[in-house]
Design an enzyme around this catalytic site. Structure first.
Site, mmCIF file in Angstrom:
data_model
loop_
_atom_site.group_PDB
_atom_site.id
_atom_site.type_symbol
_atom_site.label_atom_id
_atom_site.label_comp_id
_atom_site.label_asym_id
_atom_site.label_seq_id
_atom_site.Cartn_x
_atom_site.Cartn_y
_atom_site.Cartn_z
ATOM 1 N N LYS A 174 0.899 -1.249 -0.018
ATOM 2 C CA LYS A 174 0.051 -0.004 -0.116
ATOM 3 C C LYS A 174 0.938 1.286 0.120
ATOM 4 C CE LYS A 174 -1.633 -1.584 3.788
ATOM 5 N NZ LYS A 174 -2.142 -1.737 5.078
ATOM 6 N N THR A 207 -6.905 9.244 8.892
ATOM 7 C CA THR A 207 -6.718 7.959 8.258
ATOM 8 C C THR A 207 -6.593 6.987 9.110
ATOM 9 O OG1 THR A 207 -4.440 8.664 8.018
ATOM 10 C CG2 THR A 207 -5.682 9.428 6.300
ATOM 11 N N GLY A 209 -7.243 3.615 10.815
ATOM 12 C CA GLY A 209 -7.858 2.422 10.411
ATOM 13 C C GLY A 209 -7.802 2.274 9.114
ATOM 14 N N THR A 210 -7.377 3.085 8.073
ATOM 15 C CA THR A 210 -7.281 3.103 6.753
ATOM 16 C C THR A 210 -6.845 1.417 6.308
ATOM 17 O OG1 THR A 210 -5.127 3.988 6.691
ATOM 18 C CG2 THR A 210 -7.172 5.335 5.990
ATOM 19 N N GLY A 211 -5.627 1.101 6.762
ATOM 20 C CA GLY A 211 -5.163 -0.544 6.428
ATOM 21 C C GLY A 211 -6.175 -1.468 6.916
ATOM 22 N N CYS A 212 -6.720 -1.457 7.992
ATOM 23 C CA CYS A 212 -7.710 -2.511 8.398
ATOM 24 C C CYS A 212 -9.077 -2.347 7.492
ATOM 25 C CB CYS A 212 -8.247 -2.165 9.876
ATOM 26 S SG CYS A 212 -7.134 -2.146 11.085
HETATM 27 N N1 LIG Z 1 -4.326 10.226 2.306
HETATM 28 C C1 LIG Z 1 -4.873 9.405 1.584
HETATM 29 N N2 LIG Z 1 -5.561 9.644 0.404
HETATM 30 C C2 LIG Z 1 -5.749 8.575 -0.225
HETATM 31 N N3 LIG Z 1 -5.804 7.390 -0.011
HETATM 32 C C3 LIG Z 1 -4.942 6.914 1.120
HETATM 33 C C4 LIG Z 1 -4.402 8.143 1.961
HETATM 34 N N4 LIG Z 1 -3.859 7.398 2.901
HETATM 35 C C5 LIG Z 1 -3.953 5.995 2.789
HETATM 36 N N5 LIG Z 1 -4.742 5.786 1.484
HETATM 37 C C6 LIG Z 1 -5.021 4.452 1.095
HETATM 38 O O1 LIG Z 1 -5.414 3.689 2.376
HETATM 39 C C7 LIG Z 1 -5.191 2.438 2.247
HETATM 40 C C8 LIG Z 1 -4.271 2.104 3.479
HETATM 41 O O2 LIG Z 1 -3.017 2.615 3.305
HETATM 42 P P1 LIG Z 1 -1.858 2.510 4.440
HETATM 43 O O3 LIG Z 1 -2.128 3.962 4.975
HETATM 44 O O4 LIG Z 1 -0.647 2.567 3.703
HETATM 45 O O5 LIG Z 1 -2.093 1.651 5.235
HETATM 46 P P2 LIG Z 1 -2.082 1.364 7.036
HETATM 47 O O6 LIG Z 1 -2.921 2.078 7.386
HETATM 48 O O7 LIG Z 1 -1.768 0.150 7.131
HETATM 49 O O8 LIG Z 1 -0.639 2.190 7.335
HETATM 50 C C9 LIG Z 1 -4.510 2.337 0.790
HETATM 51 O O9 LIG Z 1 -5.439 1.962 -0.105
HETATM 52 C C10 LIG Z 1 -3.992 3.438 0.590
HETATM 53 O O10 LIG Z 1 -3.614 3.820 -0.756
HETATM 54 C C1 LIG Z 2 -6.864 -3.100 17.292
HETATM 55 C C2 LIG Z 2 -6.094 -2.233 16.427
HETATM 56 N N1 LIG Z 2 -5.633 -2.972 15.177
HETATM 57 C C3 LIG Z 2 -5.275 -2.486 13.995
HETATM 58 C C4 LIG Z 2 -4.652 -0.997 14.263
HETATM 59 C C5 LIG Z 2 -3.991 -0.670 13.055
HETATM 60 O O1 LIG Z 2 -4.578 -0.154 12.173
HETATM 61 P P1 LIG Z 2 -4.312 0.678 10.509
HETATM 62 O O2 LIG Z 2 -5.346 0.421 9.791
HETATM 63 O O3 LIG Z 2 -3.055 0.294 10.346
HETATM 64 O O4 LIG Z 2 -4.513 2.249 11.112
HETATM 65 P P2 LIG Z 2 -3.748 2.950 12.165
HETATM 66 O O5 LIG Z 2 -3.593 2.583 13.699
HETATM 67 O O6 LIG Z 2 -2.193 2.948 11.658
HETATM 68 O O7 LIG Z 2 -4.089 4.368 11.723
HETATM 69 C C6 LIG Z 2 -5.057 -0.356 15.323
HETATM 70 N N2 LIG Z 2 -4.803 0.767 15.591
HETATM 71 N N3 LIG Z 2 -5.740 -0.903 16.459
#
Ligand SMILES: Nc1ncnc2c1ncn2[C@@H]1O[C@H](COP(=O)(O)OP(=O)(O)O)[C@@H](O)[C@H]1O
Ligand SMILES: Cc1ncc(COP(=O)(O)OP(=O)(O)O)c(N)n1
Length: 267
Positions: A174, A207, A209-212
């Protein structure tokens, strides 16, 4: 037809990430959601205030309860916390033959709190990733799993190849953490070709929880029998809408809007 998906993940009391994000996403995509809790976190938009892992047997028993009765068309994993929990989860995935498995290798929350013990990274590589139909590391997670420093798209492609060599069938690296430029690009590698999923980068701090949410949407679509490419495309649209239509709640990094994608479809 009722499609069912199981999430094996931690609880986020703030509701933006973890099991709460997964179940909301399943529901929005019309998939019946089930859960096996790995840990309870005291968490909000300002950070993680406490982490309370469950015993590995408790995680395994929840998966057993689901597997012996309801069954699951797809399974996703999120926060797994320890090597012992990872081993227990991998054993249940093998026992029930859950091949539509999405592994989101959650390591560190955006605020910096560790959600996986450092020594558990090798257990992820040994026991769980080889079972994954799809793995969805962000850039720091891909670095931790491969030992590579990722600065460019070429570096991401190399990391994807290394993860594929571990047995992951489809690797999505990602691009949310690559905050240069006007776009976010997620890269999918299926062992022979690369596919790019690109969207406008939204300038926001909300953002959490975007990854979850993204990985849960992939699991929901796989549960319906969609291909990995189709599932990733829907997940990308889902997360784009969820970030774009932020809710503006909490005092820190707010959650995404899990009903925005549905609103967009029905408008
Ligand atoms: N600012 C943003 N604008 C648009 N898409 C985003 C943005 N930040 C994250 N994403 C999208 O959200 C999803 C999770 O990405 P990411 O943030 O790298 O994961 P994580 O939450 O695990 O760190 C991906 O599809 C990424 O392209
Ligand atoms: C309980 C729990 N699980 C996973 C995460 C991490 O979530 P993620 O979507 O990577 O978002 P961020 O926390 O990185 O914003 C979490 N925070 N808690």
């Amino acid at each position: 037809m009722v499609y069912k998906a199981l999430t094996v993940a931690g609880s986020d009391s703030g509701g933006g990430a973890g099991i709460q994000a997964d179940l909301k996403t399943f529901q929005e995509l019309r998939v019946f959601g089930m859960s096996a809790l790995t840990a309870v976190t005291a968490q909000n938009t300002l950070g993680v205030q406490g982490v309370y892992p469950l015993p590995p047997d408790a995680v395994a028993q929840q998966m057993e309860s689901v597997g012996t009765d309801l069954g699951a068309d797809a399974v996703k994993t999120g926060m797994l916390f320890s090597a012992e929990i990872i081993e227990a989860v991998a054993a249940k995935v093998r026992q029930f033959g859950w091949d539509r498995l999405v592994v989101d290798p959650v390591m560190i929350a955006k605020g910096g709190a560790p959600l996986l013990q450092e020594e558990a990274v090798s257990a992820l590589k040994t026991y769980l990733l080889p079972l994954a139909m799809v793995a969805t590391p962000n850039i720091p997670e891909a670095e931790a799993l491969t030992g590579l420093k990722i600065q460019s798209i070429e570096d991401r492609k190399e990391a994807a190849k290394r993860l594929h060599e571990l047995g992951v069938k489809h690797v999505v690296i990602k691009g949310g953490h690559d905050d240069d430029g006007e776009e976010t690009v997620d890269i999918l590698y299926d062992g022979s070709e690369f596919f790019y999923f690109t969207s406008k980068r939204i300038k926001t701090k909300h953002t959490h929880g975007t990854g979850c949410t993204f990985s849960a949407a992939i699991a929901a679509e796989l549960a319906k029998g969609k291909t990995v490419q189709e599932a990733v495309q829907t997940a990308k649209s889902f997360i784009q809408a969820a970030i774009e239509h932020e809710l503006g709640i909490g005092h820190g990094h707010g959650p995404t809007n899990h009903w925005a994608y549905r609103d967009k479809q029905t408008r």
